[in-house]
Write a protein that holds these residues in place. Structure first.
Motif, PDB file in Angstrom:
ATOM      1  N   GLN A   1       0.860  -1.187   0.000  1.00 46.48           N
ATOM      2  CA  GLN A   1       0.000   0.000   0.000  1.00 46.48           C
ATOM      3  C   GLN A   1       0.893   1.234   0.000  1.00 46.48           C
ATOM      4  O   GLN A   1       1.859   1.317   0.770  1.00 46.48           O
ATOM      5  CB  GLN A   1      -0.906   0.006   1.230  1.00 46.48           C
ATOM      6  N   CYS A   2       0.584   2.186  -0.865  1.00 45.92           N
ATOM      7  CA  CYS A   2       1.454   3.352  -1.039  1.00 45.92           C
ATOM      8  C   CYS A   2       0.652   4.656  -1.028  1.00 45.92           C
ATOM      9  O   CYS A   2      -0.519   4.680  -1.413  1.00 45.92           O
ATOM     10  CB  CYS A   2       2.219   3.259  -2.359  1.00 45.92           C
ATOM     11  N   LYS A   3       1.324   5.706  -0.623  1.00 43.36           N
ATOM     12  CA  LYS A   3       0.740   7.050  -0.619  1.00 43.36           C
ATOM     13  C   LYS A   3       1.718   8.002  -1.297  1.00 43.36           C
ATOM     14  O   LYS A   3       2.912   8.021  -0.974  1.00 43.36           O
ATOM     15  CB  LYS A   3       0.482   7.519   0.816  1.00 43.36           C
ATOM     16  N   VAL A   4       1.231   8.786  -2.252  1.00 44.81           N
ATOM     17  CA  VAL A   4       2.058   9.780  -2.944  1.00 44.81           C
ATOM     18  C   VAL A   4       2.068  11.059  -2.114  1.00 44.81           C
ATOM     19  O   VAL A   4       1.012  11.614  -1.812  1.00 44.81           O
ATOM     20  CB  VAL A   4       1.505  10.075  -4.352  1.00 44.81           C
TER      21      VAL A   4
ATOM     22  N   ALA B   1       4.261   3.627  12.751  1.00 42.92           N
ATOM     23  CA  ALA B   1       3.937   3.040  14.045  1.00 42.92           C
ATOM     24  C   ALA B   1       3.053   1.806  13.886  1.00 42.92           C
ATOM     25  O   ALA B   1       2.282   1.703  12.926  1.00 42.92           O
ATOM     26  CB  ALA B   1       3.244   4.071  14.930  1.00 42.92           C
ATOM     27  N   PRO B   2       3.129   0.870  14.825  1.00 44.11           N
ATOM     28  CA  PRO B   2       2.261  -0.314  14.767  1.00 44.11           C
ATOM     29  C   PRO B   2       0.784   0.089  14.783  1.00 44.11           C
ATOM     30  O   PRO B   2       0.382   1.004  15.494  1.00 44.11           O
ATOM     31  CB  PRO B   2       2.624  -1.086  16.046  1.00 44.11           C
ATOM     32  N   GLY B   3       0.003  -0.591  13.951  1.00 47.92           N
ATOM     33  CA  GLY B   3      -1.428  -0.344  13.935  1.00 47.92           C
ATOM     34  C   GLY B   3      -1.877   0.832  13.102  1.00 47.92           C
ATOM     35  O   GLY B   3      -3.080   1.126  13.053  1.00 47.92           O
ATOM     36  N   PHE B   4      -0.938   1.519  12.422  1.00 48.79           N
ATOM     37  CA  PHE B   4      -1.338   2.653  11.589  1.00 48.79           C
ATOM     38  C   PHE B   4      -2.275   2.168  10.483  1.00 48.79           C
ATOM     39  O   PHE B   4      -2.022   1.158   9.832  1.00 48.79           O
ATOM     40  CB  PHE B   4      -0.106   3.328  10.976  1.00 48.79           C
ATOM     41  N   ASP B   5      -3.343   2.900  10.250  1.00 50.12           N
ATOM     42  CA  ASP B   5      -4.354   2.509   9.266  1.00 50.12           C
ATOM     43  C   ASP B   5      -3.995   3.067   7.887  1.00 50.12           C
ATOM     44  O   ASP B   5      -4.128   4.264   7.636  1.00 50.12           O
ATOM     45  CB  ASP B   5      -5.726   3.018   9.701  1.00 50.12           C
ATOM     46  N   SER B   6      -3.541   2.187   7.002  1.00 46.92           N
ATOM     47  CA  SER B   6      -3.196   2.595   5.637  1.00 46.92           C
ATOM     48  C   SER B   6      -4.208   2.055   4.633  1.00 46.92           C
ATOM     49  O   SER B   6      -3.914   1.989   3.430  1.00 46.92           O
ATOM     50  CB  SER B   6      -1.787   2.103   5.275  1.00 46.92           C
TER      51      SER B   6
ATOM     52  N   TRP C   1       5.337   0.796  -8.674  1.00 47.21           N
ATOM     53  CA  TRP C   1       5.264   2.237  -8.430  1.00 47.21           C
ATOM     54  C   TRP C   1       3.791   2.510  -8.145  1.00 47.21           C
ATOM     55  O   TRP C   1       2.986   1.551  -8.048  1.00 47.21           O
ATOM     56  CB  TRP C   1       5.762   3.035  -9.644  1.00 47.21           C
ATOM     57  N   THR C   2       3.427   3.749  -8.013  1.00 50.96           N
ATOM     58  CA  THR C   2       2.006   4.072  -7.938  1.00 50.96           C
ATOM     59  C   THR C   2       1.469   4.240  -9.364  1.00 50.96           C
ATOM     60  O   THR C   2       2.141   3.892 -10.326  1.00 50.96           O
ATOM     61  CB  THR C   2       1.795   5.324  -7.073  1.00 50.96           C
ATOM     62  N   SER C   3       0.270   4.792  -9.507  1.00 49.03           N
ATOM     63  CA  SER C   3      -0.417   4.729 -10.800  1.00 49.03           C
ATOM     64  C   SER C   3       0.200   5.596 -11.885  1.00 49.03           C
ATOM     65  O   SER C   3      -0.058   5.381 -13.068  1.00 49.03           O
ATOM     66  CB  SER C   3      -1.891   5.100 -10.616  1.00 49.03           C
ATOM     67  N   ASP C   4       1.023   6.574 -11.514  1.00 51.91           N
ATOM     68  CA  ASP C   4       1.635   7.453 -12.518  1.00 51.91           C
ATOM     69  C   ASP C   4       3.147   7.447 -12.351  1.00 51.91           C
ATOM     70  O   ASP C   4       3.685   8.015 -11.395  1.00 51.91           O
ATOM     71  CB  ASP C   4       1.091   8.880 -12.384  1.00 51.91           C
TER      72      ASP C   4
ATOM     73  N   CYS D   1       5.420   3.659   1.286  1.00 54.54           N
ATOM     74  CA  CYS D   1       4.820   2.351   1.037  1.00 54.54           C
ATOM     75  C   CYS D   1       4.970   1.456   2.256  1.00 54.54           C
ATOM     76  O   CYS D   1       5.973   1.544   2.991  1.00 54.54           O
ATOM     77  CB  CYS D   1       5.470   1.661  -0.170  1.00 54.54           C
ATOM     78  N   LYS D   2       3.973   0.589   2.448  1.00 54.41           N
ATOM     79  CA  LYS D   2       3.954  -0.311   3.596  1.00 54.41           C
ATOM     80  C   LYS D   2       3.673  -1.748   3.148  1.00 54.41           C
ATOM     81  O   LYS D   2       2.935  -1.974   2.192  1.00 54.41           O
ATOM     82  CB  LYS D   2       2.869   0.114   4.600  1.00 54.41           C
ATOM     83  N   LEU D   3       4.261  -2.697   3.876  1.00 56.12           N
ATOM     84  CA  LEU D   3       4.014  -4.109   3.622  1.00 56.12           C
ATOM     85  C   LEU D   3       4.134  -4.868   4.933  1.00 56.12           C
ATOM     86  O   LEU D   3       5.137  -4.755   5.642  1.00 56.12           O
ATOM     87  CB  LEU D   3       5.001  -4.680   2.606  1.00 56.12           C
ATOM     88  N   ARG D   4       3.113  -5.650   5.258  1.00 55.48           N
ATOM     89  CA  ARG D   4       3.128  -6.490   6.455  1.00 55.48           C
ATOM     90  C   ARG D   4       3.748  -7.832   6.105  1.00 55.48           C
ATOM     91  O   ARG D   4       3.363  -8.470   5.108  1.00 55.48           O
ATOM     92  CB  ARG D   4       1.693  -6.688   6.941  1.00 55.48           C
ATOM     93  N   VAL D   5       4.714  -8.284   6.903  1.00 57.22           N
ATOM     94  CA  VAL D   5       5.394  -9.556   6.670  1.00 57.22           C
ATOM     95  C   VAL D   5       4.991 -10.523   7.776  1.00 57.22           C
ATOM     96  O   VAL D   5       5.208 -10.253   8.961  1.00 57.22           O
ATOM     97  CB  VAL D   5       6.923  -9.374   6.648  1.00 57.22           C
ATOM     98  N   VAL D   6       4.395 -11.625   7.382  1.00 54.67           N
ATOM     99  CA  VAL D   6       3.900 -12.615   8.346  1.00 54.67           C
ATOM    100  C   VAL D   6       4.780 -13.858   8.295  1.00 54.67           C
ATOM    101  O   VAL D   6       5.473 -14.104   7.307  1.00 54.67           O
ATOM    102  CB  VAL D   6       2.434 -12.980   8.052  1.00 54.67           C
TER     103      VAL D   6
END
Length: 244
Positions: free
Chosen positions: A107-110, A143-148, A181-184, A193-198
């Protein structure tokens, strides 16, 4: 490990056009060795870090831009919008297993987008005509639990679309690792960008060893597991009825 959280050693392999910084949670563990101020930077990076499952990978990824116009080579005949690209793979050193890769699961944010009006790309004074949208990093985003959940799903691109070069070819990429990348590719200049690793699923198979149960308390049972050639996790449910 019983009574504690097991820590694993990981190997990270990363290529970015142009720059990245990688954190596990809120702790930075790796960064592109070539500064973002370098106009042409296509090196790859390999580094190691320790972490305990599950953990969050938090990335800052930047494409080169000469200034907030989002352009490069300003004032030269090849003045243009640049384009980004990123790929990574994380391997568990002990097992060689691929633990995480760049993909559409990210999940990513520009937070820097320019130019908003691409028609300014070849203007003689783009600083006066190119528009931009620049946002601060959200508070506590590592931080842990951040809502993305409202962030954009990473887009997957081909090698031709990204224009991979130089350090990209120094690494043997697992097929599951994707260029993202993102859409553009051209106007999205700085990404978070964030990724949870289990942890990997436990392999099923016949257990060879002994399990010795201690005296139960009101809600727990102590279990001592003896299996010299195997390792795993034990979960015991205690209830008042059979099958609970």
């Amino acid at each position: 490990a019983f009574g504690g959280v097991a820590t694993s050693r990981f190997k990270a392999e990363v290529w970015a056009d142009n720059w990245f910084a990688l954190s596990v949670g809120e702790t930075q563990v790796g960064e592109d060795s070539v500064p973002i101020t370098t106009e042409r930077s296509f090196n790859s990076e390999t580094f190691f870090f320790d972490a305990s499952y599950p953990f969050d990978l938090n990335l800052v990824i930047k494409d080169y831009k000469q200034n907030d116009t989002g352009l490069e080579y300003i004032g030269q005949p090849n003045q243009q919008m640049g384009d980004g690209g990123f790929i990574m793979q994380i391997k568990d050193v002990a097992t060689g297993r691929v633990a995480a890769v760049s993909s559409s699961a990210m999940q990513c944010k520009v937070i820097h987008k320019a130019p908003l009006n691409p028609s300014c790309e070849h203007d003689p004074n783009p600083s006066a005509t190119c528009q931009s949208r620049i946002d601060p990093e959200p508070a506590g985003w590592k931080a842990p639990g951040f809502d993305s959940s409202s962030w954009e799903t990473a887009s997957v691109y081909t090698e031709a679309q990204i224009g991979v070069k130089e350090g990209y070819f120094d690494i043997v990429w697992d097929p599951s690792a994707k260029l993202i990348w993102t859409s553009d590719l051209k106007t999205d200049n700085t990404l978070l960008c964030k990724l949870r690793v289990v942890p990997p699923p436990l392999a099923l198979g016949a257990f060879q060893g002994n399990v010795v149960l201690g005296a139960p308390t009101a809600n727990s049972i102590q279990a001592n597991v003896y299996a010299p050639n195997q390792a795993g996790q034990v979960s015991l449910l205690v209830g008042t009825a059979p099958g609970v």
